[in-house]
Scaffold this active site. Structure first.
Site, PDB file in Angstrom:
ATOM      1  CD  GLU A 147      -1.297  -0.545   3.382  1.00 25.14           C
ATOM      2  OE1 GLU A 147      -2.396  -0.868   3.481  1.00 25.14           O
ATOM      3  OE2 GLU A 147      -1.030  -0.256   4.771  1.00 25.14           O
ATOM      4  N   PRO A 148       1.472   1.476  -0.905  1.00 22.47           N
ATOM      5  CG  PRO A 148       2.707   1.386  -3.287  1.00 22.47           C
ATOM      6  CD  PRO A 148       1.559   0.971  -2.435  1.00 22.47           C
ATOM      7  N   GLY A 149       1.977   5.083  -0.772  1.00 20.16           N
ATOM      8  CA  GLY A 149       1.512   6.636  -0.879  1.00 20.16           C
ATOM      9  C   GLY A 149       2.519   7.071  -1.944  1.00 20.16           C
ATOM     10  CE1 TYR A 182       1.526  10.703   3.490  1.00 26.06           C
ATOM     11  CE2 TYR A 182       3.491  10.286   2.346  1.00 26.06           C
ATOM     12  CZ  TYR A 182       2.199   9.922   3.066  1.00 26.06           C
ATOM     13  OH  TYR A 182       2.111   8.544   3.046  1.00 26.06           O
ATOM     14  CB  CYS A 223       3.704  35.919  10.871  1.00 26.91           C
ATOM     15  SG  CYS A 223       3.363  37.351   9.415  1.00 26.91           S
ATOM     16  CD  GLU A 224       5.500  29.425  13.274  1.00 27.78           C
ATOM     17  OE1 GLU A 224       4.309  30.074  13.353  1.00 27.78           O
ATOM     18  OE2 GLU A 224       5.876  28.709  14.203  1.00 27.78           O
ATOM     19  NE  ARG A 258       7.727  15.838   1.775  1.00 35.64           N
ATOM     20  CZ  ARG A 258       8.434  14.648   2.173  1.00 35.64           C
ATOM     21  NH1 ARG A 258       7.835  13.945   3.236  1.00 35.64           N
ATOM     22  NH2 ARG A 258       9.423  14.453   1.860  1.00 35.64           N
ATOM     23  CE1 TYR A 277       7.478  13.846   9.010  1.00 37.21           C
ATOM     24  CE2 TYR A 277       7.033  14.536   6.548  1.00 37.21           C
ATOM     25  CZ  TYR A 277       6.684  13.861   7.801  1.00 37.21           C
ATOM     26  OH  TYR A 277       5.545  13.219   7.754  1.00 37.21           O
TER      27      TYR A 277
HETATM   28  C1  PLP Z   1       1.140   6.213   5.382  1.00 30.54           C
HETATM   29  C2  PLP Z   1       0.865   4.700   5.426  1.00 30.54           C
HETATM   30  C3  PLP Z   1       1.327   4.137   3.990  1.00 30.54           C
HETATM   31  C4  PLP Z   1       1.900   4.665   2.742  1.00 30.54           C
HETATM   32  O1  PLP Z   1       3.482   5.098   3.419  1.00 30.54           O
HETATM   33  P1  PLP Z   1       4.333   5.796   2.064  1.00 30.54           P
HETATM   34  O2  PLP Z   1       5.687   5.758   2.839  1.00 30.54           O
HETATM   35  O3  PLP Z   1       3.743   7.040   1.942  1.00 30.54           O
HETATM   36  O4  PLP Z   1       4.451   4.795   1.029  1.00 30.54           O
HETATM   37  C5  PLP Z   1       1.055   2.780   4.078  1.00 30.54           C
HETATM   38  N1  PLP Z   1       0.286   2.036   4.960  1.00 30.54           N
HETATM   39  C6  PLP Z   1      -0.060   2.747   6.183  1.00 30.54           C
HETATM   40  C7  PLP Z   1      -0.812   2.048   7.050  1.00 30.54           C
HETATM   41  C8  PLP Z   1       0.349   3.935   6.325  1.00 30.54           C
HETATM   42  O5  PLP Z   1      -0.076   4.666   7.232  1.00 30.54           O
END
Ligand code: PLP
Length: 416
Positions: free
Chosen positions: A259-261, A371, A333-334, A300, A304
């Site tokens: 499950e990549p984001g 993100y 303003c930070e 970000r 990070y």
């Molecule tokens: C955020 C998240 C992801 C995706 O992470 P990436 O680093 O963006 O690939 C997958 N699974 C879970 C449960 C997450 O919280």
């Protein structure tokens, strides 16, 4: 940001104003095809971790291509369904138990219990029902403690030594743990990812009803020169034998989920902003370009110390400008609203070498698909949420989110 030409940046600015998010459909589709081709021994379900970029048009694009959804809250699951994703294609992995878990599950949404408390709550709601458990396998891969979601310093998931308690809840509630999940963090290196996958298989061996193993996301994407993008084929192929060995030893052909984001969206997005002011702090100091974006669209660097490519497109294209060292300051303003933290030192600052900026120039931040829009200090200083466009395969930009109005920011306020 390679998908944006200087002419396109100008025309997008003219039509939509700044700041503006732009996404490239071609890059999104390419990444989705790579994820859907992840090597697997006994079947694959690939989910899009939609928290990375939750706008409906993006969720729909991926869903239409065959990706399922990982939702981080009950609200996100509802949002995915409103975007047209079938409930059965959504799994929730949340820190907070959704308030209407029963209603969501009744609509087909799957649940991944991320703590013993969540497992017990699910078991009470659905005695005899099937559920997934998120396990913390004892190892994390985030590039720092803020993106690490495994190991003893992480609160995510059920600690791998607590399987006896999982069993006790199973006996008590008759809930059946048929799926297992790990997600050990974002941006990790492939070796750690494979190591974690193997630890996860060891845990799955101790949960006899598990037939689906979800190994989460966390595939690294190169944003800056010198960074390395994870090779999905290489990682997936390295695990094939482990899944086959597992079947030989335990008689279970595990269905794989990932499950990549980040991997799906990071490089397909850019933020287009305008330089609004240029100031300096004397001969011993710095030159600052102030821009009309910042932590309101792009948190970000602040959160990070993240490094993103930043390019300046002079308004007077063609005129030659000398390059100078510039710090990029956000519009809030930070004092922490700076887009140029030092690599490896989030508290420090590192100027970028850019053409001498002049107000009106375009500044484009690359690698801003993941993100950024979804993870921003929205409405801080009362700046409205920025609009988003999706650049189609024909090169035409479609507006997929309007700029927020001041009325919308104030909508819920009452005289009291
Ligand atoms: C955020 C998240 C992801 C995706 O992470 P990436 O680093 O963006 O690939 C997958 N699974 C879970 C449960 C997450 O919280």
């Amino acid at each position: 940001m390679n998908f944006l030409s200087p002419e396109q940046i100008q025309s997008l600015r003219a039509e939509h104003g700044t700041p503006l998010y732009a996404y490239d459909q071609r890059s999104l589709e390419e990444a989705a095809r790579e994820v859907l081709a992840f090597p697997n021994a006994y079947g694959l379900t690939a989910r899009y971790a939609m928290k990375a970029l939750p706008t409906a048009a993006i969720v729909r694009l991926f869903s239409d291509m065959g990706l399922h959804i990982d939702a981080s809250s009950g609200f996100e699951a509802q949002r995915a369904m409103l975007a047209g994703v079938p409930g059965e294609h959504i799994q929730i992995s949340a820190q907070e138990l959704p308030q209407d878990l029963k209603g969501l599950v009744d609509q087909g949404v799957r649940f991944n219990a991320c703590s013993l408390g969540q497992l017990e709550a699910y078991g009470r709601l659905f005695p005899g029902g099937e559920v997934s458990v998120r396990i913390n396998p004892g190892l994390g891969t985030g590039h720092n403690n803020r993106t690490n979601t495994g190991g003893p310093a992480s609160s995510f998931g059920i600690w791998h030594e607590h399987l006896d308690r999982v069993r006790a809840i199973q006996e008590q509630t008759k809930v059946r743990v048929t799926r297992m999940h790990t997600h050990i963090g974002s941006g990790g290196d492939p070796e750690a990812w494979k190591h974690c996958a193997r630890l996860s298989l060891d845990v799955a061996a101790q949960l006899p009803e598990v037939t689906t193993l979800n190994l989460g996301g966390g595939f690294k994407i190169a944003r800056m020169p010198g960074e390395i993008t994870a090779d999905l084929q290489e990682i997936g192929n390295a695990l094939l034998d482990d899944f086959r060995d597992f079947k030989r030893q335990h008689g279970r052909a595990l269905h794989l989920e990932i499950e990549p984001g980040t991997y799906l969206v990071a490089r397909a997005g850019a933020i287009i902003a305008a330089v609004t002011d240029v100031v300096d702090t004397g001969s011993e100091g710095y030159t600052f370009a102030k821009v009309d974006t910042g932590m309101t669209e792009f948190l970000r660097p602040n959160l990070y110390g993240a490094q993103h490519p930043i390019a300046l497109f002079p308004g007077d294209a063609g005129a030659s400008r000398e390059e100078i060292d510039v710090l990029i300051a956000g519009h809030c303003c930070e004092s922490g609203d700076m887009m140029t933290p030092a690599p490896g030192d989030p508290e420090g600052l590192a100027p970028r070498r850019l053409p001498r900026p002049i107000p009106g120039d375009s500044l484009v931040i690359g690698g801003a698909g993941a993100y950024c829009s979804g993870l921003a200090a929205s409405n801080y200083n009362s700046f409205p949420q920025a609009p988003e466009v999706l650049i189609g395969l024909d090169g035409q930009a479609r507006l997929i989110r309007r700029r927020q109005s001041l009325d919308q920011i104030l909508h819920n306020e009452l005289d009291g």
